[in-house]
Motif scaffolding. Structure first.
Motif, short mmCIF file in Angstrom:
data_model
loop_
_atom_site.label_atom_id
_atom_site.label_comp_id
_atom_site.label_asym_id
_atom_site.label_seq_id
_atom_site.Cartn_x
_atom_site.Cartn_y
_atom_site.Cartn_z
N THR A 143 16.65 -25.66 -44.46
CA THR A 143 15.37 -26.38 -43.75
C THR A 143 16.02 -27.12 -42.81
O THR A 143 15.20 -27.60 -41.80
N SER A 144 17.20 -27.22 -42.59
CA SER A 144 17.84 -27.80 -41.28
C SER A 144 17.59 -26.95 -39.98
O SER A 144 17.85 -27.76 -38.89
N TRP A 145 17.51 -26.00 -40.26
CA TRP A 145 17.33 -25.07 -38.73
C TRP A 145 16.11 -24.67 -38.79
O TRP A 145 15.70 -23.70 -37.96
N ASP A 146 15.06 -25.05 -39.54
CA ASP A 146 13.49 -24.51 -39.40
C ASP A 146 12.79 -25.77 -38.74
O ASP A 146 12.76 -26.67 -39.28
N PRO A 147 12.49 -25.35 -37.52
CA PRO A 147 11.75 -26.39 -36.73
C PRO A 147 10.38 -26.90 -37.36
O PRO A 147 9.88 -28.06 -37.07
N SER A 206 10.17 -27.78 -40.47
CA SER A 206 10.49 -28.58 -41.67
C SER A 206 10.55 -29.87 -41.15
O SER A 206 11.18 -30.34 -40.21
N PHE A 230 14.30 -30.44 -40.36
CA PHE A 230 14.94 -29.96 -39.05
C PHE A 230 16.02 -30.91 -38.40
O PHE A 230 15.90 -32.14 -38.44
#
Length: 153
Positions: A75-79, A81, A84
C-alpha cells in the motif's frame, strides 16, 4: 516459544469482526518506524492482543496470531492508497506488514481503564503515559496475567 504483542486498530477501519470475516489478513498501513521495526521482529505463531483504539471504550477485544512474517507493505507504493509513501518503492520498501488470524474474540472488551488500574500491569507499555504506538511488545507475564483475568467484573 512465541513472543507476545499488542496491535491497535480503529474498529471503523478494521475491527476484530473484520478479522473474523476475512480470516488471515494483512496488518498494513503502519507508518511509524518503531511500530514497523516491532513487526519486523514478529515470527509465525507469535500471539497478539487485538486492541480497538480511538473508540469509547478502547481496549483489548481478543487474541490473534501471526501467520506470516514481515513482508513489504504494497500500500506504500500505491498512489491511490491512503498509506502511499512517495519514498517507498517495490525495489526499496520502507514499510512492512505481517499477516494475522483470529485465535479468540473475548466475550467482552477489556477496557484500557481496567488495565491501567491493575497493579500487575503497571510496567506494561500500553498503560505508560505517552505510549501511543500501534504495535508494541508485551511481556509474557503481562500476556498471561491478562489471559487469566479476561472475565473482569
Amino acid at each position: 516459544m512465541p513472543n507476545y504483542w499488542l496491535m491497535k486498530s480503529e474498529p471503523d477501519a478494521f475491527s476484530i469482526d473484520d478479522l473474523i470475516r476475512q480470516g488471515a489478513s494483512p496488518w498494513d498501513g503502519v507508518r511509524n518506524y518503531q511500530a514497523r521495526n516491532f513487526m519486523k521482529e514478529m515470527q509465525v505463531d507469535d500471539l497478539v492482543f487485538f486492541y480497538h483504539s480511538s473508540c469509547k471504550p478502547a481496549g483489548i477485544v481478543g487474541i490473534a496470531k501471526v501467520t506470516r512474517c514481515a513482508y513489504p507493505d504494497h500500500t506504500s507504493w500505491d498512489p491511490s492508497s491512503a498509506y502511499f509513501d512517495l519514498k517507498s518503492t517495490p525495489e526499496s520498501p520502507r514499510w512492512f506488514m505481517v499477516d494475522i488470524e483470529l485465535v479468540e474474540k473475548f466475550p467482552a472488551l477489556i477496557p484500557l481503564s481496567t488495565l491501567k488500574q491493575d497493579p500487575a500491569l503497571a510496567e506494561m507499555l500500553l498503560v505508560k503515559k505517552g505510549s501511543r504506538l500501534s504495535v508494541m511488545p508485551i511481556q509474557k507475564n503481562e500476556f498471561q496475567h491478562i489471559i487469566s483475568t479476561t472475565h473482569y467484573a
